[in-house]
Structure formats: structure tokens, C-alpha cells
Design an enzyme around this catalytic site. Structure first.
Site, PDB file in Angstrom:
ATOM      1  CB  CYS A 105      -5.449 -74.833  61.822  1.00  0.00           C
ATOM      2  SG  CYS A 105      -4.398 -73.414  62.130  1.00  0.00           S
ATOM      3  N   GLY A 106      -2.849 -75.769  59.611  1.00  0.00           N
ATOM      4  CA  GLY A 106      -1.441 -76.176  59.583  1.00  0.00           C
ATOM      5  C   GLY A 106      -0.585 -75.405  60.564  1.00  0.00           C
ATOM      6  N   GLY A 292      -0.836 -73.619  56.441  1.00  0.00           N
ATOM      7  CA  GLY A 292      -0.469 -75.017  56.242  1.00  0.00           C
ATOM      8  C   GLY A 292      -1.457 -75.794  55.396  1.00  0.00           C
ATOM      9  CB  SER A 293      -5.121 -76.259  55.537  1.00  0.00           C
ATOM     10  OG  SER A 293      -5.504 -74.915  55.763  1.00  0.00           O
TER      11      SER A 293
END
Length: 374
Positions: A105-106, A292-293
Site C-alpha cells: 500500500c503506497g 502508490g502500488s
């Protein structure tokens, strides 16, 4: 003269409460991230993936308590801190959401690094503070950035400094598949790419769907994303040529070999930005941030297509538009587990929204958590 009102106490939970969990709440570009600070039981296992299985098999009622209504909602997100695996890491984290536990998880990485510094858990004495974070997908190298003037002001007033932004180098990311045709009920034959950025995503341009990338179209885009994800997952369950073509196979960990969601992209609100994302993941959850991912997965695919060069930074908006932005670049390329991969760097900002002490009353069955169908 006004009359006094009764004074409520916030430190007196019901005697029948079986769980009391303290949290810090942050948001990153609009996406919530609830960090468990205390009250969560120690998880069995020697590695982060073993602890992830323990959370799922033995303590999943606490995820539902924290993520679902009445304390959360269908699009809630959070993290449980655990001991790290890698020597470079200061902390490990299990990411959780409405369906279960994600592998990366970004936005959570950005929020967690921010919270570690702003809470004083990790001291920031310089403008750049490295923080190693172990996620189920591997080691994520984050850096909390604090302005020099803020460090001086915080020192002068005896408080912790405010983090300006966080950048992180993600795990090796790659284009798993390009130009795969898939039949999606209600939408016909669509062409998707599949990218891995700590999780696998189907990637598609909004032009194929005939839906413009505007916030008012979020429900229609989300419905399309759910349909694409469902079709992809059904194909993977069925096996055969389409499952092979989608390429959803992690070279090292079988636990990571699943289709996490779909990212729909289109023109940005700000013409100086590269594009705009809507990420649909888990059980129909809509990410308010650019993901993010997902940005990492898109960078891997864009790089494979020659549309983004190494070190070229691009700005990607979420469905919220120009104010919800992550900046990303391919920091370098490498051969990883026998395949060509990129190391993405993503940066963004997070802000604290509150703190809470949640209790679970043994006499409250609804309070254990629920979601309303949508």
C-alpha cells in the site's frame, strides 16, 4: 445565564468491552489510513507473511471492527504494526481493508512514515530521514522529508516536526502482460495490460469504456472497474490460455499471486500532469489517492512500452483531481527473479485527521462490524 451540561468522559468504556484499540488516523491525498497504535494482540509467526496469515485466521474480527461500519466504512484502509523481517527495516506493517489484507500500500507507506516522525516514534534531526518498512511484498525504503525551517521551529517550540512529504522506493515492479483481450460482461471485449507494483492490477484506458475521467463519473468508473476485476479473477480461477496470458504469477511468493484490482486512467485535470487514475481494489473499494502500488505498476508498464524513461518523473492524479497527486519515476532497472523489472520511486504527502480509542462491547453484535451492499 446558561445552564451547565453534563460532562461526558471519554476514558470510561463499558465494563463489558472485550477489546479496546487505540488508533491514529491519517489521510494521504484523500485516502484514509488508520494506524493501530495499541490494543491489538501479538500475532503468531516468525515472518511478516506468517503474521499476515495469523491476522486472517485468528484475529479477523478486529479488522472488521476497525474497517467496517460503524467505526469505518466500505472504503476504509488501515495498518497493523508488526516486527520487521529485514535488518534495514525499523517496522513491519500489515495493510488491511474491507476485504482482507493487501500485500502493498503506497498511500499507507506515506502515511505510516509521516506518523512515525510526527508522533516522535522515529526522530527526525535532518531534512531527510530514511525509514525501512517491511510489507508483505518485501522491503520498502521510505524517506520522510522535513523542511529545514520546520526542524528549527519544532526544536525551538519543543514539539515534533511536521513532515512535508514522503518518498519511497518500492519493491521490484514489472509489466506482467500487455494487450490482453478479455470479455467483460456488460462491456464486451476489452484490452488490458497487467502490471505488478507490490500487487497485480489490470490497467485500462477510460476511452475504451466511453466514460470520461471526472469525479462525477466515479460511480460508473467504479462499476466498470469491478466488472473488469471480476472477469480477470474468474479467468484466473478457470485457468487456461487467458489465465496464462494475464501473467498474474509472482516469481517468489504464491501468496502474492492474485489480481488485486483494476486501474482506469485518462486525461488529468491539470494539463501539466501526466494522467489521472481511478483504482478499484479488494471488494469493490475505490481509492481516493492515485494509489502508490498502482502508480508503481503503471510506471513498470509505461517503461516497458517506452513511454516513460528511467529517471523521468511524472505526476498522476486520483479521481479527485489536481489536488490529489503522487509523483513517480523509474529510479532504475534491474534483473529480478529472472525477469526485467523497475524500481519505482513514488512521493506524496499525508496529514493527520485524528486519534481514537475504539471499544467492542460484548453485548453489541452490530458493533462487531457490517457493510451495506452497494
Amino acid at each position: 445565564m446558561s445552564r451547565s451540561i453534563p460532562r461526558l468522559r471519554i476514558d470510561a468504556p463499558p465494563a463489558a468491552a472485550s477489546a479496546a484499540i487505540e488508533v491514529l488516523d491519517y489521510h494521504t491525498a484523500g485516502e484514509p489510513f488508520r494506524i493501530v497504535v495499541s490494543g491489538y494482540p501479538e500475532l503468531a509467526g516468525n515472518t511478516i507473511l506468517e503474521r499476515r496469515r495469523s491476522a486472517l485466521q485468528q484475529h479477523d474480527h478486529l479488522r472488521k471492527m476497525l474497517m467496517w461500519e460503524p467505526r469505518g466504512h466500505a472504503d476504509m484502509y488501515g495498518g497493523i504494526l508488526v516486527p520487521p523481517d529485514h535488518d534495514e527495516a525499523q517496522v513491519g506493517v500489515l495493510f488491511m481493508h474491507n476485504e482482507g489484507y493487501s500485500t502493498m500500500c503506497g498511500h499507507g507507506t506515506i502515511a505510516l512514515a509521516t506518523a512515525l516522525v510526527e508522533s516522535g516514534a522515529i526522530e527526525a534531526t535532518r531534512t531527510a530521514t530514511p525509514i525501512g518498512i517491511d510489507a508483505p511484498c518485501g522491503l520498502v525504503r521510505a524517506v520522510a522529508h522535513v523542511k529545514e525551517s520546520e526542524i528549527a521551529a519544532a526544536h525551538e517550540s519543543g514539539r515534533t516536526p511536521r513532515v512535508h512529504e514522503v518518498s519511497f522506493e518500492n519493491v521490484p515492479s514489472f509489466a506482467a502482460a500487455l494487450d490482453v483481450a478479455i470479455d467483460v460482461p456488460g462491456y464486451g471485449s476489452l484490452t488490458v495490460d497487467v502490471g505488478y507494483g507490490g500487487a497485480f492490477y489490470a490497467l485500462i484506458d477510460a476511452s475504451q469504456l466511453g466514460i470520461e475521467m471526472h469525479a462525477e463519473n466515479a460511480a460508473a468508473l467504479a462499476a466498470a472497474g469491478r466488472a473488469i476485476t471480476d472477469a480477470g479473477r474468474a479467468a484466473l480461477r478457470a485457468g487456461g490460455a487467458l489465465a496464462t496470458a494475464l501473467g498474474v504469477s509472482h516469481p517468489e511468493e504464491a501468496d502474492l499471486s492474485f489480481l488485486y484490482g483494476t486501474i482506469i486512467s485518462g486525461p488529468p485535470e491539470d494539463p501539466s500532469h501526466h494522467s489521472r487514475n481511478l483504482c478499484l481494489f479488494a471488494e469493490g473499494e475505490v481509492d481516493r489517492s492515485p494509489t502508490g502500488s498502482g502508480v508503481s505498476a503503471r510506471l513498470a508498464v509505461l517503461h516497458a512500452r517506452g513511454e516513460v524513461q528511467t529517471s523521468q518523473e511524472i505526476a498522476i492524479e486520483s479521481i479527485l483531481g489536481r489536488e490529489s497527486v503522487f509523483h513517480g519515476r523509474v529510479a532504475r532497472t534491474e534483473l529480478w527473479a529472472g525477469r526485467n523489472a523497475v524500481i519505482p520511486e513514488v512521493r506524496g504527502s499525508a496529514h493527520m485527521t485524528g486519534s481514537a480509542r475504539f471499544v467492542l462491547d460484548d453485548n453489541d453484535p452490530i458493533g462487531r462490524g457490517f457493510l451495506v451492499a452497494r
